[in-house]
Design a protein around this motif. Structure first.
Motif, PDB file in Angstrom:
ATOM      1  N   LEU A 132       0.550  -1.012  -0.039  1.00 43.24           N
ATOM      2  CA  LEU A 132      -0.270  -0.097  -0.146  1.00 43.24           C
ATOM      3  C   LEU A 132       1.267   1.636   0.379  1.00 43.24           C
ATOM      4  CD1 LEU A 132      -3.144   1.130   0.311  1.00 43.24           C
ATOM      5  CD2 LEU A 132      -2.606   0.514   2.769  1.00 43.24           C
ATOM      6  N   GLY A 133       2.101   1.345   0.905  1.00 38.87           N
ATOM      7  CA  GLY A 133       3.063   2.364   0.571  1.00 38.87           C
ATOM      8  C   GLY A 133       2.789   2.432  -0.733  1.00 38.87           C
ATOM      9  N   ALA A 134       3.673   1.347  -1.016  1.00 33.87           N
ATOM     10  CA  ALA A 134       4.887   1.768  -2.469  1.00 33.87           C
ATOM     11  C   ALA A 134       3.305   2.050  -3.545  1.00 33.87           C
ATOM     12  CB  ALA A 134       4.975   0.619  -2.967  1.00 33.87           C
ATOM     13  N   THR A 135       2.256   1.340  -3.334  1.00 34.03           N
ATOM     14  CA  THR A 135       1.098   2.679  -4.076  1.00 34.03           C
ATOM     15  C   THR A 135       0.835   3.623  -3.874  1.00 34.03           C
ATOM     16  OG1 THR A 135       0.596   0.052  -4.543  1.00 34.03           O
ATOM     17  CG2 THR A 135      -1.285   1.558  -4.783  1.00 34.03           C
ATOM     18  N   LEU A 136       0.731   3.907  -2.928  1.00 38.39           N
ATOM     19  CA  LEU A 136       0.469   5.825  -2.767  1.00 38.39           C
ATOM     20  C   LEU A 136       1.791   7.062  -2.769  1.00 38.39           C
ATOM     21  CD1 LEU A 136      -1.141   7.758  -0.641  1.00 38.39           C
ATOM     22  CD2 LEU A 136       0.165   6.752   1.075  1.00 38.39           C
ATOM     23  N   ARG A 137       2.700   5.913  -2.288  1.00 39.24           N
ATOM     24  CA  ARG A 137       4.099   7.053  -3.814  1.00 39.24           C
ATOM     25  C   ARG A 137       3.777   7.302  -4.915  1.00 39.24           C
ATOM     26  NH1 ARG A 137       6.696   3.739   0.216  1.00 39.24           N
ATOM     27  NH2 ARG A 137       7.362   2.740  -0.929  1.00 39.24           N
ATOM     28  N   THR A 138       3.180   6.289  -5.197  1.00 34.87           N
ATOM     29  CA  THR A 138       3.866   6.488  -7.404  1.00 34.87           C
ATOM     30  C   THR A 138       2.347   7.037  -7.543  1.00 34.87           C
ATOM     31  OG1 THR A 138       4.404   3.653  -7.228  1.00 34.87           O
ATOM     32  CG2 THR A 138       2.565   4.535  -9.147  1.00 34.87           C
ATOM     33  N   ALA A 139       1.019   7.664  -6.996  1.00 34.44           N
ATOM     34  CA  ALA A 139       0.315   7.580  -6.932  1.00 34.44           C
ATOM     35  C   ALA A 139       0.347   9.074  -6.662  1.00 34.44           C
ATOM     36  CB  ALA A 139      -1.613   7.967  -6.614  1.00 34.44           C
ATOM     37  N   LEU A 140       0.947   9.657  -5.939  1.00 39.47           N
ATOM     38  CA  LEU A 140       1.610  10.916  -5.359  1.00 39.47           C
ATOM     39  C   LEU A 140       2.364  11.586  -6.477  1.00 39.47           C
ATOM     40  CD1 LEU A 140       1.074  10.689  -1.922  1.00 39.47           C
ATOM     41  CD2 LEU A 140      -0.141  12.062  -3.155  1.00 39.47           C
ATOM     42  N   ALA A 141       3.094  10.656  -7.119  1.00 38.24           N
ATOM     43  CA  ALA A 141       4.398  11.246  -7.867  1.00 38.24           C
ATOM     44  C   ALA A 141       3.445  11.897  -9.046  1.00 38.24           C
ATOM     45  CB  ALA A 141       5.107   9.501  -7.971  1.00 38.24           C
ATOM     46  N   VAL A 142       2.068  11.537  -9.648  1.00 42.67           N
ATOM     47  CA  VAL A 142       1.577  11.946 -10.942  1.00 42.67           C
ATOM     48  C   VAL A 142       0.910  12.833  -9.637  1.00 42.67           C
ATOM     49  CG1 VAL A 142       0.220  11.734 -12.501  1.00 42.67           C
ATOM     50  CG2 VAL A 142       1.993   9.794 -11.682  1.00 42.67           C
ATOM     51  N   THR A 143      -0.252  13.255  -8.861  1.00 41.20           N
ATOM     52  CA  THR A 143      -1.237  13.802  -8.322  1.00 41.20           C
ATOM     53  C   THR A 143      -0.699  15.844  -8.227  1.00 41.20           C
ATOM     54  OG1 THR A 143      -0.955  12.849  -6.303  1.00 41.20           O
ATOM     55  CG2 THR A 143      -2.688  12.082  -7.836  1.00 41.20           C
ATOM     56  N   VAL A 144       0.517  15.166  -7.490  1.00 39.41           N
ATOM     57  CA  VAL A 144       0.644  16.167  -7.039  1.00 39.41           C
ATOM     58  C   VAL A 144       1.398  17.055  -8.088  1.00 39.41           C
ATOM     59  CG1 VAL A 144       2.539  17.034  -5.165  1.00 39.41           C
ATOM     60  CG2 VAL A 144       1.337  15.151  -4.065  1.00 39.41           C
ATOM     61  N   PRO A 145       2.428  16.647  -8.418  1.00 37.39           N
ATOM     62  CA  PRO A 145       2.528  17.680 -10.204  1.00 37.39           C
ATOM     63  C   PRO A 145       1.674  18.413 -10.750  1.00 37.39           C
ATOM     64  CG  PRO A 145       3.588  15.391  -9.921  1.00 37.39           C
ATOM     65  CD  PRO A 145       2.804  15.586  -9.056  1.00 37.39           C
ATOM     66  N   PHE A 146       0.703  17.220 -11.176  1.00 36.52           N
ATOM     67  CA  PHE A 146      -0.946  18.038 -11.784  1.00 36.52           C
ATOM     68  C   PHE A 146      -1.257  18.961 -10.715  1.00 36.52           C
ATOM     69  CE2 PHE A 146      -5.151  17.374 -12.579  1.00 36.52           C
ATOM     70  CZ  PHE A 146      -5.706  18.319 -14.204  1.00 36.52           C
ATOM     71  N   ALA A 147      -1.550  18.744  -9.500  1.00 38.40           N
ATOM     72  CA  ALA A 147      -2.155  19.588  -8.460  1.00 38.40           C
ATOM     73  C   ALA A 147      -1.729  21.184  -8.627  1.00 38.40           C
ATOM     74  CB  ALA A 147      -1.985  19.182  -7.576  1.00 38.40           C
ATOM     75  N   ALA A 148      -0.284  20.877  -8.536  1.00 37.61           N
ATOM     76  CA  ALA A 148       0.720  22.485  -8.825  1.00 37.61           C
ATOM     77  C   ALA A 148       0.800  23.015  -9.752  1.00 37.61           C
ATOM     78  CB  ALA A 148       2.192  22.091  -8.127  1.00 37.61           C
ATOM     79  N   LEU A 149       0.543  22.197 -11.576  1.00 35.47           N
ATOM     80  CA  LEU A 149       0.359  22.905 -12.202  1.00 35.47           C
ATOM     81  C   LEU A 149      -0.989  23.531 -12.681  1.00 35.47           C
ATOM     82  CD1 LEU A 149       1.881  23.316 -15.232  1.00 35.47           C
ATOM     83  CD2 LEU A 149       0.894  21.174 -15.733  1.00 35.47           C
ATOM     84  N   LEU A 150      -1.979  22.902 -11.711  1.00 39.05           N
ATOM     85  CA  LEU A 150      -3.448  23.646 -12.144  1.00 39.05           C
ATOM     86  C   LEU A 150      -3.259  24.984 -12.335  1.00 39.05           C
ATOM     87  CD1 LEU A 150      -6.267  21.443 -10.458  1.00 39.05           C
ATOM     88  CD2 LEU A 150      -5.866  21.835 -12.717  1.00 39.05           C
ATOM     89  N   PRO A 151      -3.031  25.966 -11.490  1.00 38.41           N
ATOM     90  CA  PRO A 151      -3.387  27.082 -10.794  1.00 38.41           C
ATOM     91  C   PRO A 151      -3.414  27.582 -12.752  1.00 38.41           C
ATOM     92  CG  PRO A 151      -3.001  26.101  -9.164  1.00 38.41           C
ATOM     93  CD  PRO A 151      -2.191  25.660  -9.509  1.00 38.41           C
ATOM     94  N   LEU A 152      -2.077  27.202 -13.115  1.00 38.77           N
ATOM     95  CA  LEU A 152      -1.066  28.399 -14.114  1.00 38.77           C
ATOM     96  C   LEU A 152      -2.069  27.991 -15.327  1.00 38.77           C
ATOM     97  CD1 LEU A 152       2.693  27.058 -13.469  1.00 38.77           C
ATOM     98  CD2 LEU A 152       1.424  29.213 -12.577  1.00 38.77           C
ATOM     99  N   VAL A 153      -2.128  26.812 -15.398  1.00 41.59           N
ATOM    100  CA  VAL A 153      -3.637  26.169 -16.876  1.00 41.59           C
ATOM    101  C   VAL A 153      -4.666  26.388 -16.624  1.00 41.59           C
ATOM    102  CG1 VAL A 153      -2.071  24.921 -17.649  1.00 41.59           C
ATOM    103  CG2 VAL A 153      -2.965  24.089 -16.183  1.00 41.59           C
ATOM    104  N   ALA A 154      -5.379  26.559 -15.517  1.00 38.95           N
ATOM    105  CA  ALA A 154      -6.704  26.838 -15.424  1.00 38.95           C
ATOM    106  C   ALA A 154      -7.298  27.999 -16.358  1.00 38.95           C
ATOM    107  CB  ALA A 154      -6.803  27.731 -13.909  1.00 38.95           C
ATOM    108  N   THR A 155      -7.050  29.145 -16.560  1.00 38.27           N
ATOM    109  CA  THR A 155      -7.163  30.149 -17.899  1.00 38.27           C
ATOM    110  C   THR A 155      -7.726  29.323 -18.688  1.00 38.27           C
ATOM    111  OG1 THR A 155      -6.438  31.753 -16.504  1.00 38.27           O
ATOM    112  CG2 THR A 155      -7.349  32.495 -18.486  1.00 38.27           C
ATOM    113  N   ASP A 156      -6.612  28.848 -19.718  1.00 36.49           N
ATOM    114  CA  ASP A 156      -6.082  27.819 -20.535  1.00 36.49           C
ATOM    115  C   ASP A 156      -7.047  26.983 -20.635  1.00 36.49           C
ATOM    116  OD1 ASP A 156      -4.317  30.271 -21.934  1.00 36.49           O
ATOM    117  OD2 ASP A 156      -3.045  28.761 -20.623  1.00 36.49           O
ATOM    118  N   LEU A 157      -7.341  26.193 -20.366  1.00 39.55           N
ATOM    119  CA  LEU A 157      -7.715  25.238 -19.271  1.00 39.55           C
ATOM    120  C   LEU A 157     -10.340  25.107 -19.999  1.00 39.55           C
ATOM    121  CD1 LEU A 157      -6.624  22.785 -16.896  1.00 39.55           C
ATOM    122  CD2 LEU A 157      -6.918  21.802 -19.332  1.00 39.55           C
TER     123      LEU A 157
END
Length: 559
Positions: free
Chosen positions: A342-367
């Protein structure tokens, strides 16, 4: 908190192989989810073009969402979280490989869902009254009830689709359930194209009401899509060696154990869906007066659809692939193995979701610009605050979602219910306070903040409690990973932010093409810097996902 001892090299090799297997299964599901999401975005774009993002859209969208909410409320928890572990146990322990158990489950589910669907169709006016706050015009309310009557049969098809899909998952066939929604989206796209051809992008009354023909086209078309989605799965049952026969001998066959486990899961889902009903009801107030800047359910749900892409592609695929493994560890009493996986799966998921979450405010207007055509083109800025604010909620939800799979694997469904009560109460209280304190334009953003606050509470409680149950969740490993991930994301987002600032100075309010180019450049730069830093800092969770993807590319296989 006591941490499990680090695995021996041989154990680590076995864990790496198991993780690669899970990533491989996840990749199959993720591919289907990507195509499904892309076709879903086409559907969403056509819906926004046809109905806009105000009252007219909310009338149909809320009525069409009610069946899904009710299915989840009535049966979704048992189907999704309880039956997979039970099917795995039946396949391992029953002499017939779980065939009779599976047939009984499917028979019982069909009887239950069929009866409930009939009752709900008859009760459509009361159902709609629960989901809206009564501030809509009489014409809008009438159309919502008509749509509900046409859409509520989806409850049966949703339930049977999920159940058949979970049977296939338990037999190691993960792909079909992820690919089948594409059929639904194809039907929906065809219906919306017909609607646009017949009625255009400027049709529809200002009071939110629809004509009878419009209701029949949209309502029946939506239900047909869900039915086709179920039918697509049926041939795969035979291919998986599953034979389903009607069986009514429910007593003394282990179903009582399943239903007792399901009691707490049903209560968990009840808490969750009560909160969502409140959110939908609050959202209906944001567009009730028909103002152009009002934001309600359509804005909130569309923003939610966009930010859930990494969750659907990565987290759900990982969770679906890993749940049988977690259940097997739980059945064997191997809490250390369960925690490590479960720990390995959690880290793998966060490796994708955290950068995406940080990028969202930058591309919100364009999206927002890119998804807004037809009736929604002039009000695209209504989406921007909600999109920009949704990132933290996605991260907290990812942690909460995956940790709950650990509770299900050890059959701690009562604990899950209590945790979800805290989530639901937080969501209701924060959302209600913020919606009542703000204007119509801020209704959807207020609901987003309520969502984030709720899953912040849920992720902290669920992680802490499960770590105590399992004797640790490799928290030290997670903290070290989060530090390196945080540095990587901070740098990559800062570089992307600089590129966005240049684009903002040059473009201002973008055209569609300019929005596409700016969002593409900012995203590509962010991803490139992130991957380079991840490799330099040896973020195995990132490089493993990347390696899994590249191994499945045709060029990589040829090379």
């Amino acid at each position: 908190m006591t941490e499990p001892a680090p695995p021996a090299p041989a154990d680590r090799t076995a864990e790496d192989q198991e993780q690669r297997s899970i990533l491989g299964s996840s990749a199959v599901m993720a591919a289907g989810t990507v195509v499904s999401r892309l076709s879903g975005f086409v559907r969403s774009g056509l819906l926004l073009a046809a109905l806009g993002n105000g009252l007219h859209a909310d009338v149909f969208n809320i009525a069409n969402t009610i069946p899904n909410m009710l299915y989840i409320l009535l049966a979704g928890g048992v189907f999704n979280a309880v039956l997979v572990p039970q099917l795995v146990r039946a396949m391992r322990s029953d002499e017939d490989g779980g065939a009779a158990y599976t047939s009984r489950i499917v028979t019982l589910a069909a009887l239950f869902l069929g009866g409930v669907t009939v009752v709900l169709v008859l009760a459509a006016p009361w159902v709609v009254a629960l989901a809206t706050d009564g501030s809509w015009s009489p014409e809008a309310q009438r159309s919502a009830v008509d749509f509900a009557r046409l859409c509520l049969p989806q409850v049966f098809f949703y339930g049977m689709f999920v159940l058949v899909g979970q049977v296939l998952n338990a037999h190691g066939r993960f792909g079909p359930m992820m690919w089948a929604p594409i059929a639904n989206n194809v039907v929906s796209v065809a219906v919306l194209v017909i609607y646009l051809v017949v009625y255009g992008t400027t049709g529809g009354s200002t009071d939110g009401g629809f004509t009878t023909n419009q209701e029949l086209l949209l309502g029946l078309g939506s239900t047909l899509g869900i039915a086709v989605q179920l039918l697509v799965l049926v041939p795969y049952l035979r291919a998986a060696g599953v034979r389903l026969d009607p069986r009514f001998d429910f007593r003394g066959t282990g179903l009582g154990h399943t239903l007792r486990l399901g009691t707490w899961t049903v209560l968990f889902v009840l808490a969750n869906q009560v909160a969502y009903f409140v959110v939908v009801r609050l959202a209906s107030s944001g567009t009730a007066d028909g103002g152009a800047d009002g934001t309600g359910y359509s804005v909130y749900s569309t923003a939610f659809l966009i930010i859930m892409v990494p969750h659907s592609v990565i987290t759900v695929s990982l969770a679906t692939a890993v749940l049988p493994t977690l259940s097997a560890h739980g059945a064997d009493g191997d809490l250390r193995g369960l925690a490590a996986r479960l720990g390995a799966t959690l880290r793998t998921a966060l490796a994708v979701t955290v950068p995406f979450a940080a990028l969202l405010p930058l591309v919100a207007t364009d999206l927002a610009r890119l998804i807004s055509y037809g009736r929604s083109a002039d009000t695209y800025e209504n989406f921007v605050p909600s999109l920009a604010l949704f990132g933290p909620g996605l991260v907290f939800f990812t942690v909460h979602y995956l940790v709950l799979r650990g509770f299900y694997a050890v059959e701690r469904t009562r604990t899950v219910f209590y945790i979800q009560c805290a989530v639901a109460v937080t969501n209701i209280v924060v959302a209600a306070l913020l919606v009542n304190a703000t204007g119509d334009a801020d209704t959807a953003p207020a609901l987003v903040v309520g969502y984030s606050a709720a899953y912040l509470v849920g992720s902290v409680i669920s992680y802490t409690v499960l770590a105590r149950v399992l004797g640790g969740l490799e928290s030290r490993v997670l903290v070290r990973f989060l530090v390196r991930l945080g540095v990587t994301v901070a740098v990559s987002t800062a570089v992307a932010g600089g590129a966005y600032a240049v684009g903002q100075a040059l473009l201002g309010a973008p055209t569609y093409l300019e929005a596409l180019l700016r969002a593409g450049v900012v995203t590509a730069l962010d991803v490139a810097v992130f991957l380079l830093l991840a490799r330099a800092l040896r973020l195995r969770e990132v490089t493993s996902v990347l390696a899994t993807i590249t191994r499945r590319l045709p060029a990589a296989r040829r090379g």
